[in-house]
Write a protein that holds these residues in place. Structure first.
Motif, short mmCIF file in Angstrom:
data_model
loop_
_atom_site.label_atom_id
_atom_site.label_comp_id
_atom_site.label_asym_id
_atom_site.label_seq_id
_atom_site.Cartn_x
_atom_site.Cartn_y
_atom_site.Cartn_z
N VAL A 224 21.68 -1.96 -66.29
CA VAL A 224 22.31 -2.58 -67.47
C VAL A 224 23.64 -1.90 -67.78
CG1 VAL A 224 22.05 -3.04 -69.94
CG2 VAL A 224 20.09 -3.31 -68.43
N ARG A 225 23.68 -0.58 -67.66
CA ARG A 225 24.94 0.11 -67.91
C ARG A 225 26.01 -0.32 -66.91
NH1 ARG A 225 25.80 6.53 -67.05
NH2 ARG A 225 27.46 6.85 -68.55
N ASP B 91 27.47 -3.67 -67.65
CA ASP B 91 28.47 -3.65 -68.71
C ASP B 91 29.82 -3.19 -68.18
OD1 ASP B 91 28.85 -4.00 -71.67
OD2 ASP B 91 29.69 -2.00 -71.37
N ARG B 92 29.79 -2.22 -67.25
CA ARG B 92 31.04 -1.76 -66.63
C ARG B 92 31.71 -2.91 -65.87
NH1 ARG B 92 34.18 2.24 -66.01
NH2 ARG B 92 33.65 3.08 -63.97
N GLY C 175 33.33 -5.38 -68.07
CA GLY C 175 34.62 -4.85 -68.53
C GLY C 175 35.71 -5.04 -67.47
N LEU D 117 20.80 2.89 -74.28
CA LEU D 117 21.80 1.98 -73.71
C LEU D 117 22.80 1.53 -74.76
CD1 LEU D 117 19.77 -0.25 -71.27
CD2 LEU D 117 21.89 0.94 -70.73
N ILE E 277 25.34 4.41 -75.27
CA ILE E 277 26.27 4.68 -74.17
C ILE E 277 27.21 3.49 -73.93
CG2 ILE E 277 24.68 4.02 -72.27
CD1 ILE E 277 27.20 6.90 -72.17
N VAL E 278 26.68 2.28 -74.07
CA VAL E 278 27.50 1.09 -73.83
C VAL E 278 28.59 0.99 -74.92
CG1 VAL E 278 27.43 -1.44 -73.95
CG2 VAL E 278 25.87 -0.23 -72.43
N GLU F 87 31.22 3.60 -74.09
CA GLU F 87 32.05 3.25 -72.94
C GLU F 87 32.98 2.07 -73.24
OE1 GLU F 87 29.31 5.06 -69.34
OE2 GLU F 87 29.21 2.92 -69.71
N ARG F 88 32.51 1.16 -74.08
CA ARG F 88 33.38 0.02 -74.45
C ARG F 88 34.57 0.50 -75.27
NH1 ARG F 88 28.90 -4.41 -76.14
NH2 ARG F 88 28.23 -4.86 -74.01
N ARG G 71 37.02 1.85 -72.96
CA ARG G 71 37.57 0.84 -72.08
C ARG G 71 38.79 0.14 -72.69
NH1 ARG G 71 33.29 -3.57 -71.39
NH2 ARG G 71 32.13 -1.89 -70.44
#
Lengths: 271, 82
Positions: free
Chosen positions: A150-151, A154-155, A158, B22, B25-26, B29-30, B33
Motif C-alpha cells: 500500500v505504501r 501511494d509512491r 505520486g 499506513l 507514513i502516507v 510522504e505526501r 512529495r
C-alpha cells in the motif's frame, strides 16, 4: 483513439503480470483490439504467463532499434482473436527503452487500430517503470492488502501525477485501484486490511478486488490467463473489473467470507 | 489456532494497527512529495550552519514550505538542546 493503460504497483510480486494477462485477455474477449506490452526488460515473464514463450522471435527493443518491424514482433494470442503480445527483450540492458522509441511504438499501435494498449510495468521506480507509465492515459495500480504494498502504491500514484506526460501537460492520469490476493476470512478476523481501508488510505477509485484463489497459480502454471477460468472466483473478479473498465456498473463480489457451519469448518480443517 | 478460538470473538488488532501506521507514513510522504526538490538540500545546508554553533541531530531540524494562495511560507523549526 487508443487508450494507453499502465499496470503498475511499485512493489514486486503483487500481481501486475497476472493482471495484465487477465485484463488484456478480457478486453480482447469483449471485442476490443488489444495489445499488451512487457516493459520488464531483461526479466520478461508476460510471455510465459500467456503461454507464448516459444513463439518469441523479435521483441520490444528490436522494434525500438529498428531491427524488426512491429508486425514481426507482435505475437498473436492463441485464445483471443483480438489480442497481441509484445514481449520484452531478455538480454539487452534496460536503458534500451527510450522515450522516443516507446512513443513511436505506441503511436504505431494506435495507427494500426489498437483500442487498448496495456503496459505491464516492471517493479520498482527505475527507468523501465518510468517508461511504462510515462505515456499512460490511465493507470491500474495493483496492490495487496499489506503495508509495504500500500505504501509503494501511494509512491507510484505520486509519480504518476508528477512525472508522467499527462502530469507535465497539467492533466491527470486516471487512476484505478486493483486489490489482489484479498482474503475475506482474514479481513473478518481483523488480520488483514479491509478493502475500504486501502481505498481510504490511497483515495483511489476501486476497479476490482481479486480474491486469493488457487486458480491464479494454476493459471500461470498452465499459461492460461486466469480470466479464462470462468468457474474460478479470481477469473470472475477479473471479468467484473474488465466490465467496469468498459463502463458497466458491476457490484463487487467475493468481499465477504462464505460462512460455513461449525461442523463444516472442523471437517475442512481435518480434511 | 486452538479449538476454543472458534468460540471466542476476540478480533485481531493487526489490521487496525496496519491502517494507522499506513495513514501516518502516507500522510508524511505526501507532504514531502508536494515540496520542491531543493528543500532537502536547503535543510542539509541549514543544519550544517546550525551545527557550527550547536550540536544537534538530524531529527532536530524541520523545514517546510506552506503555500497559501499566491504566497508561500518557509517554516524552519530547530529544536535546540537544553
Amino acid at each position: 483513439m487508443a487508450k494507453v493503460i499502465v499496470m503498475t504497483s511499485g512493489k514486486g510480486g503483487v500481481g501486475k503480470t497476472t493482471s495484465s494477462a487477465a485484463i488484456s485477455s478480457g478486453l480482447a474477449l469483449s471485442g476490443h483490439k488489444t495489445a499488451v506490452i512487457d516493459f520488464d526488460i531483461g526479466l520478461r515473464n508476460l510471455d510465459l504467463v500467456m503461454n507464448c514463450e516459444r513463439r518469441v522471435v523479435y521483441d520490444f527493443v528490436n522494434v525500438i532499434n529498428g531491427e524488426a518491424t512491429l508486425r514481426q514482433a507482435l505475437i498473436k494470442d492463441k485464445r483471443c482473436e483480438n489480442l497481441y503480445i509484445l514481449p520484452a527483450s531478455q538480454t539487452r540492458d534496460k536503458d534500451a527503452l527510450t522515450k522516443d522509441g516507446v512513443e513511436r511504438v505506441l503511436k504505431e499501435l494506435a495507427a494500426d487500430g489498437f483500442e487498448y494498449i496495456i503496459c505491464d510495468s516492471p517493479a520498482g521506480i527505475e527507468h523501465g517503470a518510468f517508461m511504462a507509465l510515462y505515456f499512460a492515459d490511465e493507470a491500474i495500480v495493483v496492490a495487496n492488502p499489506e503495508v509495504s504494498s500500500v505504501r509503494d502504491s501511494d509512491r507510484i500514484l505520486g509519480i504518476l501525477q508528477s512525472k508522467s506526460k499527462k502530469a507535465e501537460q497539467g492533466e491527470r492520469v486516471k487512476e484505478h485501484l486493483l486489490l489482489t490476493r484479498y482474503n475475506p476470512e482474514r479481513v473478518e478476523k481483523g488480520e488483514m486490511l479491509a478493502v475500504g481501508d486501502v481505498e481510504e488510505i490511497l483515495a483511489t477509485k476501486l476497479l476490482g478486488v481479486i480474491p486469493e484463489c488457487s486458480s491464479v497459480l494454476k493459471a500461470s502454471n498452465q499459461g492460461v490467463p486466469v480470466i479464462h477460468d470462468e468457474e474460478s472466483r479470481a477469473g470472475q473478479a477479473y471479468s467484473d473489473a474488465v466490465k467496469r473498465m468498459l463502463g458497466e456498473e458491476v457490484d463487487h463480489r467475493f468481499l465477504t467470507p462464505d460462512h460455513k457451519g461449525l461442523f463444516q469448518r472442523l471437517f475442512r480443517r481435518s480434511a | 489456532m486452538s479449538f476454543l478460538d472458534y468460540f471466542s470473538h476476540n478480533k485481531s488488532q493487526a489490521a487496525s494497527i496496519a491502517k494507522e501506521r499506513l495513514q501516518i507514513i502516507v500522510a508524511h510522504e505526501r507532504s514531502r512529495r508536494d515540496q520542491p526538490e531543493y528543500l532537502e538540500a536547503l535543510q542539509k545546508d541549514i543544519m550544517a550552519v546550525v551545527r557550527k554553533y550547536v550540536d544537534i541531530d538530524t531529527d532536530s531540524i524541520e523545514v517546510q514550505l506552506e503555500r497559501n494562495g499566491d504566497y508561500a511560507v518557509l517554516e524552519l523549526n530547530v529544536m535546540l538542546p537544553d
